[in-house]
Motif scaffolding. Structure first.
Motif, mmCIF file in Angstrom:
data_model
loop_
_atom_site.group_PDB
_atom_site.id
_atom_site.type_symbol
_atom_site.label_atom_id
_atom_site.label_comp_id
_atom_site.label_asym_id
_atom_site.label_seq_id
_atom_site.Cartn_x
_atom_site.Cartn_y
_atom_site.Cartn_z
ATOM 1 N N HIS A 67 26.357 -5.793 -31.514
ATOM 2 C CA HIS A 67 26.774 -5.900 -32.868
ATOM 3 C C HIS A 67 27.703 -4.660 -33.712
ATOM 4 O O HIS A 67 28.525 -4.479 -33.909
ATOM 5 C CB HIS A 67 25.633 -6.500 -33.716
ATOM 6 C CG HIS A 67 26.178 -6.627 -35.451
ATOM 7 N ND1 HIS A 67 26.437 -7.838 -36.105
ATOM 8 C CD2 HIS A 67 26.377 -5.700 -36.134
ATOM 9 C CE1 HIS A 67 26.495 -7.559 -37.504
ATOM 10 N NE2 HIS A 67 26.459 -6.283 -37.541
ATOM 11 N N GLU A 68 26.554 -3.674 -33.326
ATOM 12 C CA GLU A 68 26.928 -2.357 -33.794
ATOM 13 C C GLU A 68 27.953 -1.777 -33.017
ATOM 14 O O GLU A 68 28.979 -0.900 -33.411
ATOM 15 C CB GLU A 68 25.771 -1.440 -33.914
ATOM 16 C CG GLU A 68 24.286 -1.777 -34.613
ATOM 17 C CD GLU A 68 24.717 -2.110 -35.935
ATOM 18 O OE1 GLU A 68 25.678 -1.847 -36.486
ATOM 19 O OE2 GLU A 68 24.057 -3.073 -36.594
ATOM 20 N N CYS A 97 24.791 -8.687 -41.486
ATOM 21 C CA CYS A 97 25.502 -7.570 -41.603
ATOM 22 C C CYS A 97 25.515 -6.814 -43.066
ATOM 23 O O CYS A 97 25.729 -7.523 -43.814
ATOM 24 C CB CYS A 97 27.126 -7.740 -40.907
ATOM 25 S SG CYS A 97 27.767 -6.085 -40.920
ATOM 26 N N LEU A 98 25.148 -5.558 -42.939
ATOM 27 C CA LEU A 98 24.997 -5.007 -44.284
ATOM 28 C C LEU A 98 26.379 -4.969 -45.084
ATOM 29 O O LEU A 98 26.863 -4.582 -45.955
ATOM 30 C CB LEU A 98 24.589 -3.589 -44.153
ATOM 31 C CG LEU A 98 22.909 -3.575 -43.790
ATOM 32 C CD1 LEU A 98 22.458 -2.063 -43.775
ATOM 33 C CD2 LEU A 98 22.264 -4.520 -44.839
ATOM 34 N N GLN A 134 30.411 1.973 -41.302
ATOM 35 C CA GLN A 134 29.862 1.346 -42.470
ATOM 36 C C GLN A 134 29.627 2.031 -43.710
ATOM 37 O O GLN A 134 29.443 1.711 -44.791
ATOM 38 C CB GLN A 134 28.790 0.270 -42.092
ATOM 39 C CG GLN A 134 29.011 -0.424 -41.068
ATOM 40 C CD GLN A 134 27.685 -1.488 -40.844
ATOM 41 O OE1 GLN A 134 26.988 -1.203 -40.046
ATOM 42 N NE2 GLN A 134 27.566 -2.558 -41.672
ATOM 43 N N HIS A 173 31.263 -2.696 -34.288
ATOM 44 C CA HIS A 173 31.740 -2.194 -35.414
ATOM 45 C C HIS A 173 32.600 -0.947 -35.133
ATOM 46 O O HIS A 173 33.540 -0.683 -35.695
ATOM 47 C CB HIS A 173 30.580 -1.478 -36.068
ATOM 48 C CG HIS A 173 29.928 -2.640 -37.155
ATOM 49 N ND1 HIS A 173 30.658 -3.100 -38.118
ATOM 50 C CD2 HIS A 173 28.594 -3.162 -37.430
ATOM 51 C CE1 HIS A 173 29.920 -3.968 -38.994
ATOM 52 N NE2 HIS A 173 28.865 -3.877 -38.406
HETATM 53 CO CO CO Z 1 27.048 -4.870 -38.992
#
Ligand code: CO
Length: 154
Positions: free
Chosen positions: A130-131, A88-89, A51, A134
């Motif tokens: 979630h992470e 999510c960012l 990210q 990614h």
């Molecule tokens: Co996220």
């Protein structure tokens, strides 16, 4: 330490697979410190290196007042299921309902390369999944249950 730019959905880097971390050196520590600062600045509770545009298997989390650094994670066990809202960012201002395990056990390394095992339930289980997604190029929006609210009302 520095605040880094958070990559937004649409950028191809978010779809790439992150590579394992091999060097547990000052460069990694700087990345982790920057990721934490960036996460806090953006009011997030988790951030994966991809990210901030770095394709390495590194995650920072801040869940239940626990500051975690998760390097080279592998889910080794999971149990049950939960459906909760996620954001999510990299998808600013959005959220969706996502089904995750109720409990997950993850094997990972810390910033010095020491192996550890962590079991998360509820929010921590969700954040870990979630992470870790990614790192495979998966965003929550790929797996969200779009009509969940409507189903619940019926
Ligand atoms: Co996220």
């Amino acid at each position: 330490m520095a605040i880094r730019n958070v990559v937004q959905i649409g950028d191809e880097v978010l779809r790439k697979k992150s590579k394992p971390v091999k060097e547990f050196d000052e460069k990694l520590w700087e990345l982790l410190d920057d990721m934490r600062e960036t996460m806090i600045k953006n009011d997030g509770c988790g951030l994966a290196a991809v990210q901030v545009g770095v394709l390495r298997q590194a995650i920072v989390l801040d869940v239940n007042h626990m500051k975690l650094e998760i390097i080279n994670p592998q889910i080794i066990d999971s149990f049950g299921e939960q459906i909760e809202k996620e954001g999510c960012l990299s998808l600013k201002g959005q959220w969706g309902w996502v089904k995750r395990p109720q409990e997950v056990t993850v094997k990972a390394q810390d910033r010095y390369g020491n192996e550890f095992v962590i079991t998360g339930v509820d929010l921590l289980a969700r954040a870990l999944c979630h992470e870790i997604d990614h790192l495979s190029g998966i965003l929550y929006s790929d797996i969200e249950i779009k009509d969940y609210k409507e189903k619940k009302k019926k």
